[in-house]
Design an enzyme around this catalytic site. Structure first.
Site, PDB file in Angstrom:
ATOM      1  N   LYS A   1       0.853  -1.205   0.000  1.00  0.00           N
ATOM      2  CA  LYS A   1       0.000   0.000   0.000  1.00  0.00           C
ATOM      3  C   LYS A   1       0.880   1.244   0.000  1.00  0.00           C
ATOM      4  O   LYS A   1       1.931   1.269   0.648  1.00  0.00           O
ATOM      5  CB  LYS A   1      -0.901  -0.030   1.231  1.00  0.00           C
TER       6      LYS A   1
ATOM      7  N   SER B   1      -9.649   1.760   2.619  1.00  0.00           N
ATOM      8  CA  SER B   1      -8.812   2.532   1.723  1.00  0.00           C
ATOM      9  C   SER B   1      -7.729   1.704   1.023  1.00  0.00           C
ATOM     10  O   SER B   1      -7.161   2.176   0.040  1.00  0.00           O
ATOM     11  CB  SER B   1      -8.137   3.661   2.506  1.00  0.00           C
TER      12      SER B   1
ATOM     13  N   SER C   1      -9.801  -0.441   6.839  1.00  0.00           N
ATOM     14  CA  SER C   1      -9.221  -0.344   5.493  1.00  0.00           C
ATOM     15  C   SER C   1      -8.546  -1.595   4.948  1.00  0.00           C
ATOM     16  O   SER C   1      -8.234  -1.646   3.761  1.00  0.00           O
ATOM     17  CB  SER C   1      -8.235   0.815   5.434  1.00  0.00           C
TER      18      SER C   1
END
Ligand code: GLN
Length: 472
Positions: free
Chosen positions: A67, A142, A166
Protein backbone atom coordinates in the site's frame (compact mmCIF):
# COMPACT_ATOMS: atom_id res chain seq x y z
CA UNK A 1 -2.93 -24.72 -13.05
CA UNK A 2 -1.62 -21.30 -14.03
CA UNK A 3 1.39 -19.93 -12.18
CA UNK A 4 -0.73 -16.88 -11.39
CA UNK A 5 -3.23 -18.99 -9.47
CA UNK A 6 -0.66 -20.41 -7.06
CA UNK A 7 -1.06 -19.19 -3.52
CA UNK A 8 1.99 -17.79 -1.76
CA UNK A 9 2.37 -21.08 0.06
CA UNK A 10 2.28 -23.11 -3.15
CA UNK A 11 4.58 -20.74 -4.98
CA UNK A 12 7.26 -20.88 -2.31
CA UNK A 13 7.27 -24.66 -2.51
CA UNK A 14 7.33 -24.67 -6.31
CA UNK A 15 10.31 -22.28 -6.34
CA UNK A 16 12.09 -24.27 -3.63
CA UNK A 17 11.60 -27.56 -5.48
CA UNK A 18 12.99 -26.01 -8.64
CA UNK A 19 9.68 -26.44 -10.53
CA UNK A 20 9.61 -22.71 -11.19
CA UNK A 21 12.19 -19.93 -11.20
CA UNK A 22 11.39 -16.68 -9.46
CA UNK A 23 12.30 -14.79 -12.65
CA UNK A 24 9.61 -16.68 -14.58
CA UNK A 25 7.07 -15.93 -11.88
CA UNK A 26 8.01 -12.26 -11.99
CA UNK A 27 7.60 -12.18 -15.76
CA UNK A 28 4.13 -13.71 -15.50
CA UNK A 29 3.09 -11.06 -13.02
CA UNK A 30 4.55 -8.24 -15.09
CA UNK A 31 2.66 -9.42 -18.17
CA UNK A 32 -0.51 -9.66 -16.12
CA UNK A 33 -0.08 -6.12 -14.81
CA UNK A 34 0.58 -4.83 -18.34
CA UNK A 35 -2.57 -6.52 -19.56
CA UNK A 36 -4.96 -5.53 -16.75
CA UNK A 37 -3.78 -2.53 -14.83
CA UNK A 38 -4.55 0.24 -17.32
CA UNK A 39 -8.13 -0.69 -16.62
CA UNK A 40 -8.20 -1.94 -13.00
CA UNK A 41 -5.73 0.62 -11.63
CA UNK A 42 -4.46 -1.35 -8.67
CA UNK A 43 -1.05 0.34 -8.79
CA UNK A 44 0.11 3.93 -8.51
CA UNK A 45 3.78 3.07 -9.06
CA UNK A 46 5.40 -0.01 -10.54
CA UNK A 47 8.85 -0.93 -9.24
CA UNK A 48 11.25 -0.87 -12.20
CA UNK A 49 14.34 -1.76 -10.17
CA UNK A 50 14.02 -5.31 -8.98
CA UNK A 51 17.19 -6.59 -7.34
CA UNK A 52 18.55 -10.10 -7.49
CA UNK A 53 16.97 -12.45 -5.03
CA UNK A 54 18.73 -14.49 -2.35
CA UNK A 55 17.37 -17.97 -2.85
CA UNK A 56 18.14 -19.02 0.72
CA UNK A 57 15.32 -16.94 2.15
CA UNK A 58 11.80 -17.99 3.17
CA UNK A 59 10.00 -15.82 0.59
CA UNK A 60 12.66 -15.99 -2.13
CA UNK A 61 11.37 -14.05 -5.13
CA UNK A 62 7.68 -13.86 -4.29
CA UNK A 63 6.01 -10.81 -5.84
CA UNK A 64 4.17 -8.61 -3.33
CA UNK A 65 2.28 -5.33 -3.56
CA UNK A 66 2.57 -2.67 -0.85
CA UNK A 67 0.00 0.00 0.00
CA UNK A 68 1.28 3.42 -0.93
CA UNK A 69 1.29 4.79 2.63
CA UNK A 70 4.06 2.36 3.64
CA UNK A 71 7.53 3.79 3.00
CA UNK A 72 9.77 2.01 0.51
CA UNK A 73 13.33 3.20 0.15
CA UNK A 74 13.99 4.69 -3.27
CA UNK A 75 10.46 3.89 -4.47
CA UNK A 76 7.88 6.67 -4.69
CA UNK A 77 5.36 6.66 -1.84
CA UNK A 78 2.47 9.05 -2.49
CA UNK A 79 -0.08 8.11 0.18
CA UNK A 80 -2.63 8.66 -2.61
CA UNK A 81 -2.01 12.40 -2.32
CA UNK A 82 -0.78 15.25 -4.53
CA UNK A 83 1.05 16.60 -1.50
CA UNK A 84 3.38 13.58 -1.53
CA UNK A 85 3.23 13.02 -5.28
CA UNK A 86 7.02 13.12 -5.68
CA UNK A 87 8.04 11.73 -2.31
CA UNK A 88 10.79 9.13 -2.52
CA UNK A 89 11.47 7.83 1.00
CA UNK A 90 15.09 7.54 2.09
CA UNK A 91 14.20 4.56 4.29
CA UNK A 92 12.07 1.42 4.41
CA UNK A 93 9.22 0.87 6.84
CA UNK A 94 10.10 -1.91 9.30
CA UNK A 95 7.60 -4.27 7.66
CA UNK A 96 9.23 -3.65 4.29
CA UNK A 97 12.71 -4.31 5.71
CA UNK A 98 11.40 -7.57 7.14
CA UNK A 99 9.82 -8.63 3.84
CA UNK A 100 12.95 -7.75 1.89
CA UNK A 101 15.14 -9.65 4.33
CA UNK A 102 12.80 -12.60 3.84
CA UNK A 103 13.53 -12.40 0.10
CA UNK A 104 10.22 -10.95 -1.14
CA UNK A 105 10.15 -8.68 -4.18
CA UNK A 106 8.07 -5.51 -4.25
CA UNK A 107 6.18 -5.29 -7.51
CA UNK A 108 4.76 -1.87 -6.84
CA UNK A 109 2.82 0.52 -4.66
CA UNK A 110 -0.93 0.26 -4.59
CA UNK A 111 -3.71 2.79 -4.93
CA UNK A 112 -5.55 4.04 -1.89
CA UNK A 113 -7.85 6.76 -0.64
CA UNK A 114 -5.79 9.88 0.07
CA UNK A 115 -4.09 9.48 3.47
CA UNK A 116 -6.19 6.30 3.91
CA UNK A 117 -9.35 8.34 4.40
CA UNK A 118 -12.20 6.51 2.74
CA UNK A 119 -13.87 3.20 2.01
CA UNK A 120 -13.76 3.03 -1.79
CA UNK A 121 -10.40 4.36 -3.20
CA UNK A 122 -12.43 7.10 -4.88
CA UNK A 123 -10.63 9.61 -2.65
CA UNK A 124 -7.30 8.76 -4.31
CA UNK A 125 -5.85 11.96 -5.81
CA UNK A 126 -4.95 9.96 -8.92
CA UNK A 127 -7.78 7.61 -9.95
CA UNK A 128 -10.23 5.13 -8.45
CA UNK A 129 -9.45 1.42 -8.67
CA UNK A 130 -12.02 -0.99 -10.09
CA UNK A 131 -13.45 -4.09 -8.48
CA UNK A 132 -12.27 -7.13 -10.48
CA UNK A 133 -15.63 -8.86 -9.94
CA UNK A 134 -17.56 -6.00 -11.54
CA UNK A 135 -15.62 -3.11 -12.97
CA UNK A 136 -18.44 -0.64 -12.44
CA UNK A 137 -18.02 -1.12 -8.68
CA UNK A 138 -15.51 0.04 -6.07
CA UNK A 139 -13.02 -2.43 -4.57
CA UNK A 140 -13.53 -0.93 -1.12
CA UNK A 141 -10.96 1.11 0.71
CA UNK A 142 -8.81 2.53 1.72
CA UNK A 143 -6.42 -0.33 0.81
CA UNK A 144 -8.42 -0.90 -2.41
CA UNK A 145 -5.45 -1.15 -4.74
CA UNK A 146 -3.87 -3.90 -2.61
CA UNK A 147 -7.11 -5.90 -2.67
CA UNK A 148 -7.50 -5.51 -6.43
CA UNK A 149 -3.89 -6.57 -7.01
CA UNK A 150 -4.33 -9.75 -4.95
CA UNK A 151 -7.80 -10.68 -6.25
CA UNK A 152 -6.95 -9.98 -9.91
CA UNK A 153 -3.68 -11.92 -9.74
CA UNK A 154 -1.56 -8.78 -10.17
CA UNK A 155 0.37 -9.69 -7.00
CA UNK A 156 0.46 -12.85 -4.95
CA UNK A 157 -0.23 -11.04 -1.69
CA UNK A 158 -0.13 -7.51 -0.34
CA UNK A 159 0.14 -5.31 2.69
CA UNK A 160 -2.57 -2.86 3.66
CA UNK A 161 -3.26 -0.67 6.66
CA UNK A 162 -6.41 -0.60 8.77
CA UNK A 163 -7.39 2.45 10.82
CA UNK A 164 -11.12 1.81 10.80
CA UNK A 165 -11.52 -1.11 8.40
CA UNK A 166 -9.22 -0.34 5.49
CA UNK A 167 -7.86 -3.88 5.24
CA UNK A 168 -11.08 -5.74 6.00
CA UNK A 169 -13.42 -3.66 3.83
CA UNK A 170 -11.56 -4.13 0.53
CA UNK A 171 -10.82 -7.76 1.45
CA UNK A 172 -14.57 -8.29 1.85
CA UNK A 173 -15.48 -6.49 -1.40
CA UNK A 174 -12.82 -8.26 -3.49
CA UNK A 175 -13.12 -11.81 -2.12
CA UNK A 176 -9.76 -12.11 -0.35
CA UNK A 177 -8.52 -12.56 3.22
CA UNK A 178 -7.50 -9.51 5.27
CA UNK A 179 -6.24 -9.37 8.85
CA UNK A 180 -6.08 -6.35 11.14
CA UNK A 181 -3.63 -7.33 13.90
CA UNK A 182 -3.76 -6.36 17.57
CA UNK A 183 -2.63 -2.77 18.10
CA UNK A 184 1.15 -2.89 18.66
CA UNK A 185 1.78 -6.34 17.20
CA UNK A 186 3.07 -5.10 13.82
CA UNK A 187 5.44 -2.14 13.66
CA UNK A 188 4.04 1.14 12.35
CA UNK A 189 7.49 2.60 11.76
CA UNK A 190 7.42 3.95 8.21
CA UNK A 191 3.63 3.95 7.93
CA UNK A 192 2.52 7.48 7.03
CA UNK A 193 0.28 8.45 9.92
CA UNK A 194 -3.43 9.14 9.62
CA UNK A 195 -4.72 8.26 13.11
CA UNK A 196 -1.89 6.64 15.07
CA UNK A 197 -3.89 5.31 18.00
CA UNK A 198 -6.09 3.22 15.70
CA UNK A 199 -4.03 1.91 12.82
CA UNK A 200 -2.13 -1.28 12.10
CA UNK A 201 -0.45 -2.74 9.04
CA UNK A 202 -1.63 -6.22 8.06
CA UNK A 203 -1.65 -8.91 5.35
CA UNK A 204 -4.08 -9.14 2.42
CA UNK A 205 -3.91 -12.58 0.84
CA UNK A 206 -5.70 -15.18 -1.31
CA UNK A 207 -6.18 -17.55 1.59
CA UNK A 208 -5.71 -17.95 5.33
CA UNK A 209 -2.51 -19.99 5.01
CA UNK A 210 -0.83 -17.10 3.20
CA UNK A 211 -2.11 -14.72 5.85
CA UNK A 212 -0.48 -16.79 8.62
CA UNK A 213 2.73 -16.96 6.62
CA UNK A 214 2.95 -13.19 6.19
CA UNK A 215 2.08 -12.60 9.84
CA UNK A 216 5.08 -14.73 10.80
CA UNK A 217 7.28 -12.32 8.88
CA UNK A 218 5.80 -8.91 9.73
CA UNK A 219 4.78 -9.30 13.39
CA UNK A 220 7.19 -8.61 16.22
CA UNK A 221 8.73 -6.02 18.47
CA UNK A 222 10.32 -2.94 16.95
CA UNK A 223 12.13 -0.40 19.06
CA UNK A 224 11.46 2.22 16.36
CA UNK A 225 7.72 2.13 17.19
CA UNK A 226 6.93 3.41 20.68
CA UNK A 227 3.66 1.46 20.74
CA UNK A 228 5.20 -1.85 19.73
CA UNK A 229 4.47 -4.79 22.05
CA UNK A 230 7.58 -6.51 23.35
CA UNK A 231 6.76 -10.19 23.37
CA UNK A 232 7.89 -13.54 21.96
CA UNK A 233 7.06 -14.08 18.28
CA UNK A 234 4.51 -16.76 17.53
CA UNK A 235 4.42 -19.26 14.69
CA UNK A 236 0.97 -18.58 13.23
CA UNK A 237 1.22 -21.58 10.91
CA UNK A 238 0.67 -23.85 13.90
CA UNK A 239 -2.91 -22.60 14.17
CA UNK A 240 -3.87 -23.68 10.66
CA UNK A 241 -4.77 -27.19 11.78
CA UNK A 242 -6.08 -26.31 15.20
CA UNK A 243 -9.31 -28.00 16.18
CA UNK A 244 -12.15 -25.51 16.63
CA UNK A 245 -14.48 -28.00 18.31
CA UNK A 246 -16.20 -26.57 21.41
CA UNK A 247 -14.93 -23.10 20.72
CA UNK A 248 -17.52 -20.55 21.78
CA UNK A 249 -18.62 -17.98 19.23
CA UNK A 250 -20.72 -14.90 19.97
CA UNK A 251 -22.82 -13.67 17.06
CA UNK A 252 -22.97 -9.86 17.31
CA UNK A 253 -26.62 -8.88 16.89
CA UNK A 254 -25.85 -5.24 16.13
CA UNK A 255 -23.84 -6.32 13.09
CA UNK A 256 -27.06 -7.47 11.41
CA UNK A 257 -28.82 -4.13 11.94
CA UNK A 258 -30.45 -1.63 9.64
CA UNK A 259 -28.67 -1.24 6.33
CA UNK A 260 -27.36 -4.81 6.29
CA UNK A 261 -28.29 -6.48 3.01
CA UNK A 262 -30.30 -9.70 3.03
CA UNK A 263 -27.74 -11.45 0.82
CA UNK A 264 -25.00 -10.60 3.33
CA UNK A 265 -27.05 -11.83 6.32
CA UNK A 266 -27.84 -15.08 4.54
CA UNK A 267 -24.25 -16.01 3.70
CA UNK A 268 -22.91 -14.92 7.08
CA UNK A 269 -25.49 -17.10 8.84
CA UNK A 270 -24.61 -19.94 6.54
CA UNK A 271 -20.97 -19.57 7.62
CA UNK A 272 -22.03 -19.61 11.28
CA UNK A 273 -23.87 -22.88 10.70
CA UNK A 274 -20.90 -24.35 8.85
CA UNK A 275 -18.77 -23.60 11.93
CA UNK A 276 -21.49 -25.00 14.17
CA UNK A 277 -21.33 -28.23 12.21
CA UNK A 278 -17.62 -28.35 12.99
CA UNK A 279 -18.45 -28.35 16.68
CA UNK A 280 -18.35 -24.66 17.52
CA UNK A 281 -21.09 -23.39 19.81
CA UNK A 282 -22.81 -20.12 19.11
CA UNK A 283 -25.05 -17.66 20.91
CA UNK A 284 -26.42 -14.31 19.79
CA UNK A 285 -25.06 -11.48 21.89
CA UNK A 286 -25.32 -7.75 22.17
CA UNK A 287 -22.65 -5.07 22.43
CA UNK A 288 -24.78 -2.14 23.58
CA UNK A 289 -22.18 0.63 23.28
CA UNK A 290 -21.50 -0.26 19.68
CA UNK A 291 -24.03 2.26 18.45
CA UNK A 292 -21.64 5.00 19.55
CA UNK A 293 -18.64 3.44 17.83
CA UNK A 294 -19.00 5.21 14.50
CA UNK A 295 -19.22 8.79 15.86
CA UNK A 296 -16.47 8.08 18.41
CA UNK A 297 -14.24 6.65 15.68
CA UNK A 298 -14.73 9.59 13.34
CA UNK A 299 -14.11 12.14 16.09
CA UNK A 300 -10.90 10.45 17.22
CA UNK A 301 -9.66 9.70 13.69
CA UNK A 302 -10.31 13.24 12.46
CA UNK A 303 -8.75 14.82 15.56
CA UNK A 304 -5.60 12.76 15.19
CA UNK A 305 -5.54 13.45 11.45
CA UNK A 306 -5.77 17.21 11.95
CA UNK A 307 -2.73 17.04 14.18
CA UNK A 308 -0.76 14.56 12.05
CA UNK A 309 -1.33 16.39 8.79
CA UNK A 310 -0.22 19.76 10.20
CA UNK A 311 3.34 18.81 9.24
CA UNK A 312 2.65 19.14 5.50
CA UNK A 313 3.76 22.73 5.23
CA UNK A 314 5.76 22.47 2.02
CA UNK A 315 8.94 23.21 3.94
CA UNK A 316 9.85 20.13 5.89
CA UNK A 317 7.08 17.85 4.66
CA UNK A 318 5.11 17.78 1.45
CA UNK A 319 5.65 19.04 -2.04
CA UNK A 320 7.74 22.21 -2.43
CA UNK A 321 5.68 24.65 -4.46
CA UNK A 322 6.89 27.71 -6.34
CA UNK A 323 6.41 30.36 -3.66
CA UNK A 324 8.17 33.20 -5.44
CA UNK A 325 6.60 36.51 -4.39
CA UNK A 326 4.21 34.93 -1.89
CA UNK A 327 4.21 35.72 1.82
CA UNK A 328 4.44 32.72 4.16
CA UNK A 329 0.72 32.50 4.74
CA UNK A 330 -0.13 32.44 1.03
CA UNK A 331 2.65 29.96 0.34
CA UNK A 332 1.37 27.74 3.14
CA UNK A 333 -2.19 27.91 1.81
CA UNK A 334 -1.06 27.13 -1.70
CA UNK A 335 0.72 23.99 -0.48
CA UNK A 336 -2.19 22.86 1.64
CA UNK A 337 -4.69 23.43 -1.16
CA UNK A 338 -3.12 20.33 -2.67
CA UNK A 339 -5.05 18.20 -0.19
CA UNK A 340 -8.24 16.69 -1.62
CA UNK A 341 -11.77 17.45 -0.46
CA UNK A 342 -12.14 14.64 2.06
CA UNK A 343 -8.75 15.31 3.68
CA UNK A 344 -9.60 19.00 4.03
CA UNK A 345 -12.98 18.14 5.53
CA UNK A 346 -11.34 15.94 8.14
CA UNK A 347 -8.63 18.45 9.04
CA UNK A 348 -11.32 21.10 9.58
CA UNK A 349 -13.63 18.87 11.61
CA UNK A 350 -10.74 17.44 13.63
CA UNK A 351 -9.35 20.87 14.42
CA UNK A 352 -12.81 21.93 15.54
CA UNK A 353 -13.22 18.87 17.80
CA UNK A 354 -9.88 19.63 19.47
CA UNK A 355 -10.38 23.35 19.90
CA UNK A 356 -10.78 25.05 23.27
CA UNK A 357 -14.35 24.93 24.45
CA UNK A 358 -15.23 21.91 22.28
CA UNK A 359 -12.50 19.51 23.33
CA UNK A 360 -14.44 18.22 26.35
CA UNK A 361 -17.70 17.88 24.43
CA UNK A 362 -16.27 16.06 21.45
CA UNK A 363 -12.78 14.62 21.64
CA UNK A 364 -12.78 13.78 25.33
CA UNK A 365 -16.27 12.30 25.14
CA UNK A 366 -15.19 10.14 22.21
CA UNK A 367 -12.28 8.85 24.29
CA UNK A 368 -14.67 7.91 27.08
CA UNK A 369 -16.90 6.05 24.64
CA UNK A 370 -13.81 4.27 23.39
CA UNK A 371 -13.12 2.98 26.90
CA UNK A 372 -16.71 1.77 27.25
CA UNK A 373 -16.53 -0.11 23.96
CA UNK A 374 -13.29 -1.71 25.02
CA UNK A 375 -14.88 -2.85 28.28
CA UNK A 376 -17.91 -4.20 26.42
CA UNK A 377 -15.60 -6.36 24.34
CA UNK A 378 -13.68 -7.50 27.44
CA UNK A 379 -16.95 -8.54 29.05
CA UNK A 380 -17.97 -10.58 26.00
CA UNK A 381 -14.58 -12.25 25.76
CA UNK A 382 -15.08 -13.70 29.25
CA UNK A 383 -17.85 -15.77 27.74
CA UNK A 384 -16.72 -16.25 24.12
CA UNK A 385 -13.53 -17.22 22.35
CA UNK A 386 -14.41 -15.26 19.21
CA UNK A 387 -17.11 -12.85 18.06
CA UNK A 388 -18.48 -12.98 14.53
CA UNK A 389 -20.63 -11.09 12.05
CA UNK A 390 -20.42 -9.52 8.61
CA UNK A 391 -17.34 -7.45 7.72
CA UNK A 392 -19.40 -5.01 5.66
CA UNK A 393 -23.15 -4.39 5.68
CA UNK A 394 -23.29 -4.67 1.87
CA UNK A 395 -21.42 -6.02 -1.12
CA UNK A 396 -19.30 -3.63 -3.23
CA UNK A 397 -21.27 -0.56 -4.29
CA UNK A 398 -21.11 1.30 -7.59
CA UNK A 399 -18.33 3.77 -8.35
CA UNK A 400 -19.87 7.23 -7.79
CA UNK A 401 -22.76 5.93 -5.68
CA UNK A 402 -21.68 7.28 -2.29
CA UNK A 403 -18.88 9.71 -2.99
CA UNK A 404 -21.07 12.82 -2.86
CA UNK A 405 -22.45 11.91 0.55
CA UNK A 406 -19.71 11.55 3.18
CA UNK A 407 -22.09 10.33 5.87
CA UNK A 408 -23.31 7.51 3.69
CA UNK A 409 -19.70 6.56 3.05
CA UNK A 410 -18.87 6.69 6.79
CA UNK A 411 -21.84 4.43 7.55
CA UNK A 412 -20.17 1.64 5.59
CA UNK A 413 -17.64 1.32 8.43
CA UNK A 414 -20.14 0.48 11.20
CA UNK A 415 -18.96 -3.11 11.59
CA UNK A 416 -15.24 -2.49 11.25
CA UNK A 417 -14.45 0.55 13.45
CA UNK A 418 -15.35 -0.98 16.86
CA UNK A 419 -12.38 -3.31 16.54
CA UNK A 420 -9.92 -0.43 15.98
CA UNK A 421 -11.31 1.50 18.94
CA UNK A 422 -10.72 -1.55 21.13
CA UNK A 423 -7.28 -2.31 19.63
CA UNK A 424 -8.21 -5.97 19.12
CA UNK A 425 -7.53 -8.23 16.11
CA UNK A 426 -10.06 -9.18 13.41
CA UNK A 427 -10.00 -11.07 10.13
CA UNK A 428 -12.24 -10.92 7.07
CA UNK A 429 -12.56 -14.19 5.18
CA UNK A 430 -14.78 -14.75 2.11
CA UNK A 431 -17.99 -16.63 2.95
CA UNK A 432 -20.05 -16.48 -0.23
CA UNK A 433 -21.55 -14.27 -2.91
CA UNK A 434 -24.60 -12.12 -3.47
CA UNK A 435 -25.41 -11.37 -7.12
CA UNK A 436 -21.93 -12.51 -8.08
CA UNK A 437 -20.19 -10.19 -5.60
CA UNK A 438 -18.09 -11.50 -2.69
CA UNK A 439 -19.12 -11.24 0.98
CA UNK A 440 -16.71 -11.17 3.93
CA UNK A 441 -17.18 -12.96 7.25
CA UNK A 442 -15.59 -11.10 10.15
CA UNK A 443 -14.07 -12.90 13.13
CA UNK A 444 -12.90 -10.89 16.15
CA UNK A 445 -10.69 -12.11 19.00
CA UNK A 446 -9.19 -10.78 22.26
CA UNK A 447 -5.81 -8.99 22.11
CA UNK A 448 -2.97 -11.11 20.68
CA UNK A 449 -5.28 -14.03 19.85
CA UNK A 450 -4.61 -13.83 16.11
CA UNK A 451 -4.06 -17.59 16.26
CA UNK A 452 -7.74 -18.15 16.99
CA UNK A 453 -8.73 -16.00 14.02
CA UNK A 454 -6.45 -18.01 11.78
CA UNK A 455 -7.76 -21.33 13.13
CA UNK A 456 -11.44 -20.50 12.66
CA UNK A 457 -11.01 -18.70 9.33
CA UNK A 458 -8.98 -21.58 7.92
CA UNK A 459 -11.60 -24.16 8.88
CA UNK A 460 -14.32 -22.04 7.30
CA UNK A 461 -12.42 -21.52 4.05
CA UNK A 462 -11.66 -25.26 3.82
CA UNK A 463 -15.31 -26.18 4.33
CA UNK A 464 -16.70 -23.57 1.92
CA UNK A 465 -14.07 -24.13 -0.76
CA UNK A 466 -15.29 -21.13 -2.79
CA UNK A 467 -14.06 -20.23 -6.26
CA UNK A 468 -12.48 -16.85 -5.62
CA UNK A 469 -10.94 -16.26 -9.03
CA UNK A 470 -12.71 -13.33 -10.70
CA UNK A 471 -13.44 -13.84 -14.42
CA UNK A 472 -10.94 -11.48 -16.09
N1 GLN B 1 -13.14 4.12 6.06
C1 GLN B 1 -12.53 4.56 7.28
C2 GLN B 1 -12.17 6.01 7.19
O1 GLN B 1 -12.45 6.59 6.20
C3 GLN B 1 -11.34 3.71 7.60
C4 GLN B 1 -10.13 4.10 6.87
C5 GLN B 1 -8.92 3.27 7.26
O2 GLN B 1 -9.03 2.24 7.91
N2 GLN B 1 -7.77 3.79 6.91
O3 GLN B 1 -11.65 6.58 8.09
Amino acid sequence: MRVLDFTLFELINAIKNGDLSWEDVMDEYKIRIDRLDDDLKAYITINENIDKVNLNTPLAGVPLAIKDNICTRGLRTTCGSRILENYIPPYDATVVTKLKEAGAVILGKTNMDEFAMGSSTENSAFFPSKNPWDKSRVPGGSSGGSAVAVAAREAIAALGSDTGGSIRCPASFCGIVGLKPTYGLVSRFGLIAFANSLEQIGPMTRDVRDCALLMNIIAGYDEMDGTSINKECENYLTYLNMDVKNMRMGVLKEFFGEGTEEGVKKEVWNAIHVLENLGMKYKEVSLPTIKYALPAYYLIAMSEASSNLARYDGIRYGVRIDDEGLDWSKAYSKTRSLFGKEVKRRILLGTFALSAGYYEDYYLKALKVRTLIKRDFERLFKEFDVLVGPTMPTVAFKIGEKIEDPLEMYMMDVDTVPVNLAGIPAISVPCGFSNGLPIGFQIIAPPLMEGRLIAVARKLEEELNLNLNPPL
